[in-house]
Motif scaffolding. Structure first.
Motif, PDB file in Angstrom:
ATOM      1  N   PHE A  36      13.256  -1.867   6.513  1.00 26.55           N
ATOM      2  CA  PHE A  36      12.059  -2.382   6.227  1.00 26.55           C
ATOM      3  C   PHE A  36      12.081  -4.048   6.016  1.00 26.55           C
ATOM      4  CE2 PHE A  36      12.574  -3.370   1.640  1.00 26.55           C
ATOM      5  CZ  PHE A  36      13.648  -2.817   1.330  1.00 26.55           C
ATOM      6  N   ALA A  91       7.807   0.876  13.215  1.00 24.55           N
ATOM      7  CA  ALA A  91       8.974  -0.082  13.368  1.00 24.55           C
ATOM      8  C   ALA A  91       9.858   0.148  14.776  1.00 24.55           C
ATOM      9  CB  ALA A  91       9.970   0.187  12.074  1.00 24.55           C
ATOM     10  N   GLY A 172       0.713  -2.114   5.291  1.00 28.00           N
ATOM     11  CA  GLY A 172       2.009  -2.071   6.385  1.00 28.00           C
ATOM     12  C   GLY A 172       2.834  -1.193   5.850  1.00 28.00           C
ATOM     13  N   GLY A 174       4.427   1.408   7.408  1.00 29.15           N
ATOM     14  CA  GLY A 174       5.949   1.642   7.990  1.00 29.15           C
ATOM     15  C   GLY A 174       7.014   0.598   7.568  1.00 29.15           C
ATOM     16  N   VAL A 175       6.652  -0.709   7.879  1.00 26.98           N
ATOM     17  CA  VAL A 175       7.571  -1.835   7.749  1.00 26.98           C
ATOM     18  C   VAL A 175       7.746  -2.611   6.380  1.00 26.98           C
ATOM     19  CG1 VAL A 175       8.214  -3.721   8.919  1.00 26.98           C
ATOM     20  CG2 VAL A 175       7.405  -1.934  10.426  1.00 26.98           C
ATOM     21  N   THR A 176       6.402  -3.029   5.860  1.00 30.09           N
ATOM     22  CA  THR A 176       6.505  -3.809   4.814  1.00 30.09           C
ATOM     23  C   THR A 176       6.241  -3.118   3.513  1.00 30.09           C
ATOM     24  OG1 THR A 176       4.300  -4.712   5.286  1.00 30.09           O
ATOM     25  CG2 THR A 176       5.940  -5.859   6.428  1.00 30.09           C
TER      26      THR A 176
ATOM     27  N   TYR B  17      15.545  -0.727  14.698  1.00 28.20           N
ATOM     28  CA  TYR B  17      13.996  -0.554  14.530  1.00 28.20           C
ATOM     29  C   TYR B  17      13.388  -1.894  14.516  1.00 28.20           C
ATOM     30  CZ  TYR B  17      15.382   4.156  13.998  1.00 28.20           C
ATOM     31  OH  TYR B  17      15.906   5.349  14.048  1.00 28.20           O
ATOM     32  N   LEU B  18      14.013  -2.831  13.587  1.00 30.53           N
ATOM     33  CA  LEU B  18      13.379  -4.171  13.317  1.00 30.53           C
ATOM     34  C   LEU B  18      14.429  -5.112  13.815  1.00 30.53           C
ATOM     35  CD1 LEU B  18      12.803  -3.577   9.462  1.00 30.53           C
ATOM     36  CD2 LEU B  18      11.350  -2.995  11.661  1.00 30.53           C
ATOM     37  N   THR B  39       7.102  -3.795  19.116  1.00 26.08           N
ATOM     38  CA  THR B  39       6.985  -2.619  18.592  1.00 26.08           C
ATOM     39  C   THR B  39       6.153  -1.897  19.851  1.00 26.08           C
ATOM     40  OG1 THR B  39       6.125  -1.422  16.805  1.00 26.08           O
ATOM     41  CG2 THR B  39       4.676  -3.169  17.537  1.00 26.08           C
ATOM     42  N   ARG B  62       6.911   6.866   1.911  1.00 26.69           N
ATOM     43  CA  ARG B  62       7.134   5.482   2.532  1.00 26.69           C
ATOM     44  C   ARG B  62       7.924   4.427   1.828  1.00 26.69           C
ATOM     45  NH1 ARG B  62       5.839   5.524   8.000  1.00 26.69           N
ATOM     46  NH2 ARG B  62       3.776   6.095   8.307  1.00 26.69           N
ATOM     47  N   ALA B  64       9.149   1.753   2.398  1.00 28.55           N
ATOM     48  CA  ALA B  64       8.650   0.254   2.422  1.00 28.55           C
ATOM     49  C   ALA B  64       7.496  -0.004   1.418  1.00 28.55           C
ATOM     50  CB  ALA B  64       8.172  -0.278   3.505  1.00 28.55           C
TER      51      ALA B  64
END
Lengths: 252, 252
Positions: A36, A91, A172, A174-176, B17-18, B39, B62, B64
């Motif tokens: 993340f 992501a 966000g 999934g990522v943030t 992933y990132l 993405t 989640r 994140a």
């Protein structure tokens, strides 16, 4: 604002803005990990000008959107690299090993991964958005940050007391993991104290755009107009909650 | 599903992933650069069960979101590191130099950057979302990908022909530039062929949640229920577009 030239993409090993972290954890007996990024929460503001009966949006060039649009023109190459696990949600990435392109002219032809692609015009990266900003000042209320963004980006000086909180949500997941809080602000031409456009010293190049009330619902659902869900949702929120006060077209 | 233990955060220098990229470009004579991530686009589906008159959502942990919630409990430390340029939008980050915590019990106390924080319960990272998935298969229509997600995550087998496209929008204008397309699917108990829950082999641990129609608008605007904007928007879309067909409470 839409003249985009000299594009060059490079891998970025030390970004000040995108710093991935990995969290290891145990969920109900199953060991997992997830990548993340840390980020700030944000605010957004639906602005309605009661003098002209228009919504005030911002339009700006979004490099990430532009690169995605470009990628779509060479879809097969992207898709072939796909197949990340679904759990990675937004992501998962399809990564080019080489720079995507370095092109001195618009509509130039670039080569990436063996696939020749045409560089799209700058307009492909322009999106319509609500006035918005990061919650990056510890001592300010969300309303005060929202007020500053309305002033900087759109040129309206609106009192904090006139900001109405609409709702908040995960922006966000999934990522943030960040949260966004949305406000509604009614302004009039008398509140207009500047041109807006963002802070040039911070690289902002923002166009202030008016969407007439009677065109709002058509605008919201016109998929040919690139926009955020915040725009769509807030126009419909206005339709549902402000229609006793202001007439709005309901032909959707 | 909400038992979260043994949390450890580490910097992530090589994520699958990132993967940050940097694009250099020239916008109307001004040289700029922007960090972004590649993405996949995604699909989401508002599912309405006509037998029980319930919306079918998914609820999942989640990481994140959880980390953000944890961060908020030590807000001063985060905010002190803030101050990135606004133009970086959702990408600006406040980065801890040390692991955030490694705690064997829930509600344990961790130390990060000199700030003692209580680890929140796992429920702090659970979010309610629309059934959704990545567009990571080149040979499938968006509708077909949506159909597979409805089956895998929620256990309903719905024909592609019954998927109605609602709209599409930019879902990550700052960082990923990805696009999400939203569908509406009506299902009945007869379409239920499995339990859903996602693919365990891919690490998915998804709870299928029913929200009764008459509670939908209250649910949508209840900020104490963590959810995505997709949930809020789609409930309101249903309210506006399906109300001639199904009764729905309008007390918002």
């Amino acid at each position: 604002m839409e003249q985009i030239h000299d594009i060059q993409v490079v891998p970025c090993t030390n970004s000040n803005y995108l710093k991935p972290f990995r969290v290891h954890y145990n969920q109900n007996g199953t060991k997992k990990s997830w990548d993340f990024m840390r980020t700030h929460d944000s605010v957004s503001v639906l602005i309605f000008n009661t003098t002209s009966h228009c919504f005030i949006l911002v339009k700006q060039f979004r490099p990430a959107v532009y690169m995605c649009e470009w990628e779509r023109t060479k879809e097969p190459a992207v898709q072939a690299a796909a197949g990340e696990e679904e759990g990675a949600a937004a992501a998962a990435t399809a990564i080019p090993e080489t720079p995507i392109g370095e092109t001195p002219q618009e509509e130039a032809v670039a080569t990436s991964g063996g696939v020749k692609t045409h560089q799209p015009p700058g307009s492909a990266g322009m999106t319509y958005e609500l006035c918005a900003g990061l919650v990056d000042k510890a001592d300010l209320l969300l309303e005060e940050i929202a007020r500053q963004e309305v002033l900087e980006e759109c040129g309206y000086d609106v009192p904090v007391a006139k900001l109405r909180r609409i709702t908040s949500y995960s922006s966000g997941e999934g990522v943030t993991g960040a949260k966004q809080t949305m406000f509604y602000a009614e302004v009039s031409d008398e509140n207009r104290v500047g041109e807006g456009g963002g802070l040039p010293q911070e690289g902002e190049m923002i166009e202030v755009v008016k969407v007439p009330l009677h065109e709002a619902m058509t605008f919201a659902y016109d998929e040919s107009i690139p926009k955020t869900m915040g725009v769509i949702f807030s126009f419909i929120w206005f339709h549902n909650n402000m229609s006793p006060k202001y007439k709005i077209s309901t032909n959707v």
